[in-house]
Design a protein around this motif. Structure first.
Motif, PDB file in Angstrom:
ATOM      1  N   TRP A  93      57.157 -54.997   6.882  1.00 44.61           N
ATOM      2  CA  TRP A  93      58.362 -54.748   7.257  1.00 44.61           C
ATOM      3  C   TRP A  93      59.298 -55.669   7.361  1.00 44.61           C
ATOM      4  CZ3 TRP A  93      53.801 -55.126  10.307  1.00 44.61           C
ATOM      5  CH2 TRP A  93      53.639 -56.228  10.981  1.00 44.61           C
ATOM      6  N   ASN A 132      65.710 -58.851  -1.480  1.00 47.09           N
ATOM      7  CA  ASN A 132      65.937 -57.852  -0.480  1.00 47.09           C
ATOM      8  C   ASN A 132      64.766 -56.805  -0.464  1.00 47.09           C
ATOM      9  OD1 ASN A 132      67.955 -59.263   0.839  1.00 47.09           O
ATOM     10  ND2 ASN A 132      69.320 -58.361  -0.501  1.00 47.09           N
ATOM     11  N   PHE A 134      61.297 -54.648  -0.174  1.00 51.49           N
ATOM     12  CA  PHE A 134      60.104 -54.881   0.726  1.00 51.49           C
ATOM     13  C   PHE A 134      58.556 -54.812  -0.373  1.00 51.49           C
ATOM     14  CE2 PHE A 134      63.231 -52.380   3.512  1.00 51.49           C
ATOM     15  CZ  PHE A 134      63.009 -53.126   4.703  1.00 51.49           C
ATOM     16  N   THR A 136      56.175 -53.543  -0.461  1.00 53.65           N
ATOM     17  CA  THR A 136      55.615 -52.305  -1.076  1.00 53.65           C
ATOM     18  C   THR A 136      56.288 -51.880  -2.533  1.00 53.65           C
ATOM     19  OG1 THR A 136      57.062 -51.027   0.402  1.00 53.65           O
ATOM     20  CG2 THR A 136      54.697 -50.894   0.825  1.00 53.65           C
ATOM     21  N   GLU A 137      57.559 -52.507  -2.592  1.00 53.33           N
ATOM     22  CA  GLU A 137      58.373 -52.064  -3.771  1.00 53.33           C
ATOM     23  C   GLU A 137      57.803 -53.218  -4.807  1.00 53.33           C
ATOM     24  OE1 GLU A 137      62.520 -50.684  -2.256  1.00 53.33           O
ATOM     25  OE2 GLU A 137      61.850 -52.541  -1.660  1.00 53.33           O
TER      26      GLU A 137
ATOM     27  N   THR B  13      66.507 -51.888  -4.986  1.00 51.18           N
ATOM     28  CA  THR B  13      66.577 -53.435  -4.211  1.00 51.18           C
ATOM     29  C   THR B  13      67.762 -53.284  -3.400  1.00 51.18           C
ATOM     30  OG1 THR B  13      65.501 -54.258  -6.262  1.00 51.18           O
ATOM     31  CG2 THR B  13      66.292 -55.881  -4.295  1.00 51.18           C
ATOM     32  N   SER B  16      67.442 -51.399  -0.331  1.00 50.75           N
ATOM     33  CA  SER B  16      66.391 -51.623   0.683  1.00 50.75           C
ATOM     34  C   SER B  16      66.807 -53.199   1.339  1.00 50.75           C
ATOM     35  CB  SER B  16      65.210 -51.827   0.028  1.00 50.75           C
ATOM     36  OG  SER B  16      65.348 -52.985  -0.944  1.00 50.75           O
ATOM     37  N   SER B  17      68.172 -53.423   1.476  1.00 48.32           N
ATOM     38  CA  SER B  17      68.544 -54.429   1.856  1.00 48.32           C
ATOM     39  C   SER B  17      68.195 -54.332   3.500  1.00 48.32           C
ATOM     40  CB  SER B  17      69.987 -54.967   1.949  1.00 48.32           C
ATOM     41  OG  SER B  17      70.888 -53.774   2.332  1.00 48.32           O
ATOM     42  N   THR B  18      68.292 -55.271   4.284  1.00 47.67           N
ATOM     43  CA  THR B  18      67.940 -55.443   5.726  1.00 47.67           C
ATOM     44  C   THR B  18      68.786 -54.273   6.382  1.00 47.67           C
ATOM     45  OG1 THR B  18      68.068 -57.848   5.400  1.00 47.67           O
ATOM     46  CG2 THR B  18      67.361 -56.994   7.510  1.00 47.67           C
ATOM     47  N   ARG B  20      70.077 -51.547   5.681  1.00 44.19           N
ATOM     48  CA  ARG B  20      70.137 -50.271   5.070  1.00 44.19           C
ATOM     49  C   ARG B  20      70.226 -48.970   5.874  1.00 44.19           C
ATOM     50  NH1 ARG B  20      65.516 -49.028   0.521  1.00 44.19           N
ATOM     51  NH2 ARG B  20      64.177 -49.107   2.429  1.00 44.19           N
ATOM     52  N   HIS B 194      56.795 -61.308  15.931  1.00 39.24           N
ATOM     53  CA  HIS B 194      57.082 -61.160  14.492  1.00 39.24           C
ATOM     54  C   HIS B 194      55.740 -60.415  13.935  1.00 39.24           C
ATOM     55  CE1 HIS B 194      60.269 -63.672  14.700  1.00 39.24           C
ATOM     56  NE2 HIS B 194      59.746 -64.753  14.999  1.00 39.24           N
ATOM     57  N   PRO B 198      56.187 -55.482  15.752  1.00 40.88           N
ATOM     58  CA  PRO B 198      56.446 -54.589  14.488  1.00 40.88           C
ATOM     59  C   PRO B 198      55.499 -53.826  14.079  1.00 40.88           C
ATOM     60  CG  PRO B 198      56.868 -56.812  13.974  1.00 40.88           C
ATOM     61  CD  PRO B 198      56.464 -56.739  15.450  1.00 40.88           C
ATOM     62  N   SER B 199      54.146 -54.380  14.017  1.00 42.69           N
ATOM     63  CA  SER B 199      52.946 -53.788  13.707  1.00 42.69           C
ATOM     64  C   SER B 199      52.658 -52.624  14.089  1.00 42.69           C
ATOM     65  CB  SER B 199      51.831 -54.676  13.478  1.00 42.69           C
ATOM     66  OG  SER B 199      50.683 -54.128  13.131  1.00 42.69           O
ATOM     67  N   ARG B 274      62.119 -48.036   8.452  1.00 46.03           N
ATOM     68  CA  ARG B 274      62.637 -47.851   7.034  1.00 46.03           C
ATOM     69  C   ARG B 274      61.776 -48.561   5.839  1.00 46.03           C
ATOM     70  NH1 ARG B 274      65.092 -51.556   9.276  1.00 46.03           N
ATOM     71  NH2 ARG B 274      65.983 -53.388   8.379  1.00 46.03           N
ATOM     72  N   TRP B 275      61.173 -49.677   6.279  1.00 44.31           N
ATOM     73  CA  TRP B 275      60.149 -50.531   5.404  1.00 44.31           C
ATOM     74  C   TRP B 275      59.000 -49.412   5.068  1.00 44.31           C
ATOM     75  CZ3 TRP B 275      55.279 -50.912   7.492  1.00 44.31           C
ATOM     76  CH2 TRP B 275      54.977 -50.873   8.563  1.00 44.31           C
ATOM     77  N   ALA B 278      59.955 -47.507   1.911  1.00 49.07           N
ATOM     78  CA  ALA B 278      60.400 -48.462   0.852  1.00 49.07           C
ATOM     79  C   ALA B 278      59.361 -48.281  -0.086  1.00 49.07           C
ATOM     80  CB  ALA B 278      60.682 -49.860   1.016  1.00 49.07           C
ATOM     81  N   GLY B 279      59.584 -48.092  -1.401  1.00 50.68           N
ATOM     82  CA  GLY B 279      58.644 -48.125  -2.695  1.00 50.68           C
ATOM     83  C   GLY B 279      57.949 -46.876  -2.793  1.00 50.68           C
TER      84      GLY B 279
END
Lengths: 262, 280
Positions: A93, A132, A134, A136-137, B13, B16-18, B20, B194, B198-199, B274-275, B278-279
């Protein structure tokens, strides 16, 4: 930079598997990392290399023997000692920048300063474009770069690397050898790297230690006489090939004797 | 990597900024698939209209949609609808808040301290096994007939799924990541903030999706039994005076509250997780 010495004295360790079997992982291991040196530890898989590294990072206490950091027994993880894990241990994350800056954040460094340092390091490793993104990318090679960058950000005196390039393809791996040596040349931390790739060990380090399997025990030490910076033509150098043969022989001899016993 | 791939990565990229938050979420909201459900709702409405106008059912069983709409306008104009809505919303949200504090703390402690699993879980399941509807009258006698008893009922009905999802989330925290945090000399609070929180967030948010809808049910159940205001009260009164329009209106508004609360959680999830997208 201060002169930190990490020494392992007569360390033995056993652990119990889930089905109740007691496995002897390490037996009477003694080694000393002198300041600013690059040492590699090679051995077949299952020879307790990772266990030894975790003991040296202060994550687990050995059943007997001790680890000394500048003569003082090591009881828990220290910021001076940085461990780069074999598996991807980035926080999914967090962005690359936030991941690299994590150790500084945990040490209480303020946001602006830690991000600045992270950006510098990412720049050095050619990752600034992905600051920036993540995890996974990223590709496998990039993930390992970020992993190493996170290990370096606290400017540790001792850097322990656990098969950092194990899961990478040959091309990416060789590229990362160069990058690692470049960065090591700038920081001059004391490095201990675990690997099962003999060529990698000789190319990178000044000293290769060969570990036997179960229980893990250091059976041979090979000095590597080449100066830094090192180039890839070294790989075909007769002395390089000779050293490679020496290490391989030690590993094979150990495998033979253990199979005779078993 | 081809130049096209590099270009794509660059765009990715940037996205995917913080923070986003802007475009991507608006795009998500404007997804055409989101219009399927309203279309079906419209179909149901047409069916209702058709049935009501066929004259097969008397008006006190199935009211005409226009009667319900008229009742809505009436009650909206004199402010009584807003009053009922506010009361029910306050009850369910207060209940949810209390339940989440209790559930998150209990869930975390149970997940981290093994022995509590054996000591507490049987009693907690016992508590959950009691049908809240059955003991609601007793709760109202104990706590009093005002808003407090409905908050307690709403909390009782919501805490369990929240606690279970918290336990699952905290237990699922990767041991490798825990070790990584330990190697980086993280203190327990840092590990929680941390790593663990989040997990466990995907599971916790899943629990919240269930809990928000349950909290509205809890508040309404409390109001059915004893109340002077709230949407549950509106339904009970409508039923007792054979005014199906009020019953329908009450039910529709209750559903709308549940749906809105659910959407709020879904949007929060879209932002916090959102993470995960991503990808992929």
């Amino acid at each position: 930079m201060s002169q930190f010495v990490l020494a392992v004295e007569n360390v033995s360790h056993t652990y119990t598997t889930t089905d109740g079997q007691v496995v002897k992982a390490l037996h009477e291991v003694t080694l000393c990392l002198s300041p600013k040196t690059f040492t590699c530890l090679v051995g077949a898989s299952g020879s307790g290399k990772t266990t030894l590294l975790r003991i040296m990072a202060g994550l687990i206490r050995p059943k007997s023997g001790q680890v000394l950091l500048n003569g003082k027994p090591l009881r828990q993880p220290q910021r001076r000692i940085s461990l780069v894990f074999q598996r991807d241990t980035l926080l999914p994350w967090r962005t690359v920048r936030q991941n690299v800056a994590l150790p500084l954040q945990l040490a209480g460094v303020d946001r602006k300063k830690r991000f600045m340092q992270a950006d510098q390091l990412l720049d050095l490793m050619g990752l600034s474009e992905f600051a920036n993104a993540f995890p996974t990318e990223l590709s496998g090679g990039m993930i390992q770069r970020v992993n190493i960058a996170r290990g370096l950000i606290t400017q540790p005196d001792i850097l322990l690397l656990d098969e950092p390039f194990g899961a990478l393809d040959a091309l990416t791996r060789e590229q990362l050898w160069r990058e690692l040596l470049l960065i090591w040349g700038r920081t001059h931390a004391t490095v201990l790297m675990v690997t099962h790739d003999i060529r990698e060990a000789i190319f990178l380090s000044q000293r290769v230690m060969v570990m036997s399997t179960r229980p893990g025990h250091i059976v041979k030490e090979v000095e590597v006489p080449f100066d830094y910076p090192r180039h890839f033509d070294l790989l075909t150098d007769p002395i390089f090939i000779q050293k490679e043969a020496q290490v391989r022989e030690a590993i094979l001899a150990d495998r033979l004797s253990s199979s005779r016993l078993g | 990597m081809t130049s096209l791939e590099i270009q794509f990565k660059r765009i990715n990229t940037k996205l995917s900024s913080t923070w986003r938050f802007g475009w991507q979420i608006i795009w998500r909201i404007l997804d055409w698939r989101l219009f399927i459900a309203p279309m079906i709702t419209y179909g149901i409405y047409r069916y209702w209209l058709h049935t009501a106008e066929s004259g097969r059912y008397p008006k006190f069983i199935l009211p005409h949609p226009d009667t319900v709409w008229l009742r809505f306008q009436e009650m909206y104009a004199d402010g009584s609808l807003l009053l009922h809505l506010k009361v029910t919303l306050r009850e369910s949200l207060s209940g949810l808040l209390i339940a989440s504090v209790i559930a998150l703390v209990l869930g975390y402690v149970i997940a981290r301290i093994r022995i509590l699993n054996y000591i507490l879980i049987p009693y907690l399941i016992f508590l959950q096994a009691i049908p809240v509807v059955a003991i609601a009258p007793i709760i109202i006698i104990w706590v009093g007939p005002d808003i407090k008893s409905k908050i307690v009922i709403a909390a009782l009905i919501t805490w369990f799924p929240l606690m279970v999802s918290t336990i699952v989330g905290i237990r699922n925290v990767s041991p490798q990541l825990r070790e990584m945090m330990r190697a980086n000399v993280a203190n327990p609070l840092q590990v929680f903030w941390h790593l663990e929180l989040p997990s466990a967030m995907p599971e916790i948010l899943g629990g919240f999706k269930i809990a928000v809808t349950l909290s509205v049910i809890g508040a309404a159940v409390g109001e059915f039994i004893s109340s002077r205001e709230g949407l549950g009260y509106l339904i009970v009164v409508g039923r007792s005076i054979s005014d199906p329009a009020s019953v329908f209106l009450g039910v529709i508004i209750l559903t709308a509250i549940s749906l809105t609360l659910y959407i709020i959680v879904a949007v929060i999830e879209l932002f916090l997780l959102r993470w995960k997208r991503a990808g992929s």
